[in-house]
Write a protein that holds these residues in place. Structure first.
Motif, mmCIF file in Angstrom:
data_model
loop_
_atom_site.group_PDB
_atom_site.id
_atom_site.type_symbol
_atom_site.label_atom_id
_atom_site.label_comp_id
_atom_site.label_asym_id
_atom_site.label_seq_id
_atom_site.Cartn_x
_atom_site.Cartn_y
_atom_site.Cartn_z
ATOM 1 N N LYS A 171 -18.389 23.259 -29.972
ATOM 2 C CA LYS A 171 -19.216 22.483 -28.890
ATOM 3 C C LYS A 171 -18.598 22.507 -27.524
ATOM 4 O O LYS A 171 -19.147 22.228 -26.430
ATOM 5 C CB LYS A 171 -19.245 20.936 -29.327
ATOM 6 C CG LYS A 171 -20.517 20.878 -30.650
ATOM 7 C CD LYS A 171 -20.527 19.572 -31.091
ATOM 8 C CE LYS A 171 -21.129 19.643 -32.472
ATOM 9 N NZ LYS A 171 -21.169 18.608 -33.256
ATOM 10 N N ILE A 172 -17.101 22.599 -27.740
ATOM 11 C CA ILE A 172 -16.423 22.569 -26.271
ATOM 12 C C ILE A 172 -15.298 23.627 -26.409
ATOM 13 O O ILE A 172 -14.508 23.602 -27.432
ATOM 14 C CB ILE A 172 -15.663 21.146 -26.237
ATOM 15 C CG1 ILE A 172 -16.594 20.107 -26.186
ATOM 16 C CG2 ILE A 172 -14.829 21.188 -24.866
ATOM 17 C CD1 ILE A 172 -16.135 18.563 -25.846
ATOM 18 N N ASN A 173 -15.194 24.463 -25.672
ATOM 19 C CA ASN A 173 -14.439 25.618 -25.325
ATOM 20 C C ASN A 173 -13.410 25.706 -24.189
ATOM 21 O O ASN A 173 -12.545 26.390 -23.859
ATOM 22 C CB ASN A 173 -15.016 27.011 -25.482
ATOM 23 C CG ASN A 173 -15.904 27.273 -24.342
ATOM 24 O OD1 ASN A 173 -16.032 26.457 -23.353
ATOM 25 N ND2 ASN A 173 -16.357 28.531 -24.193
ATOM 26 N N GLU A 191 -18.644 17.363 -16.466
ATOM 27 C CA GLU A 191 -19.466 18.249 -15.779
ATOM 28 C C GLU A 191 -19.176 19.644 -16.379
ATOM 29 O O GLU A 191 -20.025 20.341 -16.454
ATOM 30 C CB GLU A 191 -19.382 18.157 -14.373
ATOM 31 C CG GLU A 191 -20.420 19.164 -13.661
ATOM 32 C CD GLU A 191 -20.256 19.144 -12.139
ATOM 33 O OE1 GLU A 191 -20.734 20.156 -11.394
ATOM 34 O OE2 GLU A 191 -19.665 18.216 -11.558
ATOM 35 N N LEU A 192 -17.898 20.117 -16.380
ATOM 36 C CA LEU A 192 -17.413 21.147 -17.059
ATOM 37 C C LEU A 192 -17.578 21.111 -18.829
ATOM 38 O O LEU A 192 -17.220 22.330 -19.262
ATOM 39 C CB LEU A 192 -16.018 21.587 -16.655
ATOM 40 C CG LEU A 192 -15.925 21.644 -15.157
ATOM 41 C CD1 LEU A 192 -14.291 21.757 -14.979
ATOM 42 C CD2 LEU A 192 -16.743 22.992 -14.780
ATOM 43 N N LYS A 193 -18.153 20.013 -19.428
ATOM 44 C CA LYS A 193 -17.700 19.934 -20.856
ATOM 45 C C LYS A 193 -16.464 20.334 -21.292
ATOM 46 O O LYS A 193 -16.278 21.088 -22.154
ATOM 47 C CB LYS A 193 -19.114 20.861 -21.417
ATOM 48 C CG LYS A 193 -20.159 20.280 -21.404
ATOM 49 C CD LYS A 193 -21.336 21.002 -22.017
ATOM 50 C CE LYS A 193 -21.107 20.721 -23.516
ATOM 51 N NZ LYS A 193 -22.154 21.480 -24.566
ATOM 52 N N ALA A 194 -15.370 19.870 -20.655
ATOM 53 C CA ALA A 194 -14.084 20.082 -21.044
ATOM 54 C C ALA A 194 -13.325 18.976 -21.677
ATOM 55 O O ALA A 194 -13.579 17.607 -21.400
ATOM 56 C CB ALA A 194 -13.471 20.449 -19.814
ATOM 57 N N ILE A 195 -12.198 19.251 -22.112
ATOM 58 C CA ILE A 195 -11.396 18.061 -22.709
ATOM 59 C C ILE A 195 -10.107 18.169 -21.795
ATOM 60 O O ILE A 195 -9.701 19.369 -21.407
ATOM 61 C CB ILE A 195 -11.130 18.359 -24.182
ATOM 62 C CG1 ILE A 195 -12.258 18.141 -25.058
ATOM 63 C CG2 ILE A 195 -9.723 17.461 -24.675
ATOM 64 C CD1 ILE A 195 -11.892 18.608 -26.697
ATOM 65 N N ILE A 196 -9.495 16.901 -21.774
ATOM 66 C CA ILE A 196 -8.288 16.945 -20.731
ATOM 67 C C ILE A 196 -7.187 17.069 -21.815
ATOM 68 O O ILE A 196 -7.232 15.950 -22.497
ATOM 69 C CB ILE A 196 -8.105 15.608 -19.770
ATOM 70 C CG1 ILE A 196 -9.741 15.615 -18.928
ATOM 71 C CG2 ILE A 196 -7.149 15.555 -18.981
ATOM 72 C CD1 ILE A 196 -9.698 14.330 -18.432
#
Length: 116
Positions: free
Chosen positions: A20-22, A56-61
């Motif tokens: 789901k998140i890359n 917005e970027l569908k990112a994990i920090i």
């Protein structure tokens, strides 16, 4: 609300990455004197930017890299440093590890000019 890697458990990570998140954001900076602002300014800024764009970027920090290369401001109280080779190896290994765990897009958010 952005997802922070250090706040996830392994089951949550497994269910999200990479299906789901890359994308992961890696904030880096250093600890050094900045007038009367906090010693972590070079980290605070990229962390804040990551928090603003993560959804917005569908990112994990990813957890920030606080220690970096400090040269010109090293003489000031509270300024810390690591060698260029240590910093390069450390960040390279973090990026490699993130890639091995399934992230295909790794964005480094640098808040310190000394890393150039």
């Amino acid at each position: 609300m952005p997802i922070k890697l250090e706040e996830m458990n392994w089951l949550e990570f497994r269910d999200l990455v990479p299906s789901k998140i890359n994308t992961v954001l890696l904030p880096i900076g250093t600890i050094e004197a900045h007038g009367v602002t906090n010693l972590g300014t070079d980290v605070s800024i990229p962390v804040h930017l990551c928090e603003k764009i993560a959804d917005e970027l569908k990112a994990i920090i990813a957890p920030p890299v606080y220690y970096g290369i400090t040269r010109t401001l090293y003489a000031y109280p509270g300024s810390l440093t690591v060698s260029s080779s240590t910093f390069e190896s450390y960040v390279t290994e973090i990026i490699s590890s993130l890639a091995e765990k399934g992230f295909s897009r790794i964005l480094v958010m640098n808040g310190h000019g000394g890393h150039m």
